[in-house]
Scaffold this active site. Sequence first.
Site, PDB file in Angstrom:
ATOM      1  N   HIS A 153       2.189  -0.712  -0.984  1.00  0.00           N
ATOM      2  CA  HIS A 153       2.396  -0.146   0.370  1.00  0.00           C
ATOM      3  C   HIS A 153       2.072   1.352   0.350  1.00  0.00           C
ATOM      4  O   HIS A 153       2.899   2.190   0.716  1.00  0.00           O
ATOM      5  CB  HIS A 153       3.829  -0.376   0.872  1.00  0.00           C
ATOM      6  CG  HIS A 153       3.922  -0.310   2.378  1.00  0.00           C
ATOM      7  ND1 HIS A 153       4.697  -1.146   3.129  1.00  0.00           N
ATOM      8  CD2 HIS A 153       3.297   0.513   3.271  1.00  0.00           C
ATOM      9  CE1 HIS A 153       4.565  -0.851   4.417  1.00  0.00           C
ATOM     10  NE2 HIS A 153       3.731   0.152   4.523  1.00  0.00           N
ATOM     11  N   ARG A 197       0.829  -5.450   7.852  1.00  0.00           N
ATOM     12  CA  ARG A 197       2.155  -5.920   7.498  1.00  0.00           C
ATOM     13  C   ARG A 197       2.043  -7.234   6.737  1.00  0.00           C
ATOM     14  O   ARG A 197       1.170  -8.056   7.034  1.00  0.00           O
ATOM     15  CB  ARG A 197       3.008  -6.152   8.754  1.00  0.00           C
ATOM     16  CG  ARG A 197       3.542  -4.878   9.406  1.00  0.00           C
ATOM     17  CD  ARG A 197       4.636  -4.233   8.549  1.00  0.00           C
ATOM     18  NE  ARG A 197       5.183  -3.022   9.151  1.00  0.00           N
ATOM     19  CZ  ARG A 197       4.776  -1.784   8.848  1.00  0.00           C
ATOM     20  NH1 ARG A 197       3.814  -1.587   7.974  1.00  0.00           N
ATOM     21  NH2 ARG A 197       5.356  -0.745   9.412  1.00  0.00           N
TER      22      ARG A 197
END
Lengths: 301, 301
Positions: free
Chosen positions: B264, B216
Amino acid sequence: MNVLLCGDIGAADFGAWQQALQAALPEARWLDLAAARADPAAVVAAVVANPLPGSLAGRPNLRLIQSLWAGVDRLLADATLPPGVPLARMVDPAMTAAMAETALWATLALHRGFFAYAQRQREGRWRVHAQRRADEVRVSVLGRGQLGSEAARRIAQQGYRTRAWSLREGPPLASLLAETDIVINLLPLTPATRGLIDAGFLAVLPPQASVVNLARGGHVVDADLLAALDSGRLRHAVLDVFHTEPLPAGHAFWQHPRVMLLPHAAALTDPRSAALIAAANLRAARDGLPLSNLVDRAKGY
Amino acid sequence: MNVLLCGDIGAADFGAWQQALQAALPEARWLDLAAARADPAAVVAAVVANPLPGSLAGRPNLRLIQSLWAGVDRLLADATLPPGVPLARMVDPAMTAAMAETALWATLALHRGFFAYAQRQREGRWRVHAQRRADEVRVSVLGRGQLGSEAARRIAQQGYRTRAWSLREGPPLASLLAETDIVINLLPLTPATRGLIDAGFLAVLPPQASVVNLARGGHVVDADLLAALDSGRLRHAVLDVFHTEPLPAGHAFWQHPRVMLLPHAAALTDPRSAALIAAANLRAARDGLPLSNLVDRAKGY
């Protein structure tokens, strides 16, 4: 035991090689070309890395020519190479591992589109593309020697649909290529494989396949590969080896958006391990024991 | 069985998800937020992917919230999330494999300096750099869940000196980092791990180490990472996740020569396999059977 050490090792690396070889075979006297010129009959073995043509001629007592490199195509092209002397190539597990790492890295990068992501980063574009599972990607490794076998083993271990091929084993090349998404060349360069990756080869691959050449530049017809890349039919090429090295400035491969170029660095020979392997073969030659990794001059590898 | 399907799936993918879920659980009625609004009490389960805060409130008969994503930090940040309802994250072997592929690719690329070769290609420079063996490279994987364990397993299989670490297991973080060449973050984002990769973390790494963040954006203090990259102390960073996604135009990561940036995309959830896993958990919830992959809300993962 007088051993000639010569070739295109690179000035910076020559010291490392000399040191590693001396440590591995302390009983030898290591001669360079100048030192060997004084008494050609004294040289009983040669450790070479692409020596200049003629370097090995006129040495009547040579029992072994040990190459430090895995590929011996340039050595075999020397017409003055003494015909009767056993010739060994370097087969080093550390070099094999390095080659398999490069093959696996290229496979992962091509499968997952990481070269395309790098390109998009340079363009400042955030865009995700589709993701396939490894078992949906067909990888064909050309070459079933130590290098090809280990590369295929590691790639198969990651779940890719992997096949290995050689001139002697495997299905007809065209039928293999027709079912290949990523083809990795690890063949020796011989008259039978020179120019193998040509327009015909590339036309049989399915659209959006990729080519990885880790063997020799002479395997590829550059103009045909460029045409397939420019047309967009071929997705990407990873190239480590070239007809002329260093690759000349201005060659279309340098700045091609579909080419990842390595400076003949897919697998460097490591003096630390290779010197031990060369020394063991030199001792065997001195003592009349069986030699390892001998080249079949008729086959060319 | 009425199931709410909502969240940030992306318009293009929504159809694929709906189709896969319907095929996996044909007996369910799939409702979007608008359809569910008519009769909140009818909804017995929710399949979600980072839904807007408030989407799950006021549904008295909810027996399971099944996330399609592996990370649930955004979901847990929703103060209106119904407190008593079991919450499951997605644990899909196909997604785990994809993450391990990315971790292995990054490890190989950093170990062998392939990002540096790509940079040199753009500069038109042919230069070989030194090559280390895999067993000379120390890789530390932060996170010992499914993702971290599988990544560590595959990296160790290639011969790297690999260690796995979590807040609960392994040596003190500082002593681990002091002996790490490549650190790969696969931790969950919790109050205990937020901002973990900061100046102090980076200062303990040896010079020329590399950082791979596949977890993250909140794990990283961007300014500290940039300072370590700019000073040349840190060799390279591979970053898949960011505080704000898409990464804003003009952010220093975009064009940084020592950053490889992914949008991502280190591991996408594959509807084909994940829908089957979600369906099995939904059936278990309907039938009162034990549920899989439940999140411990106190721990945050």
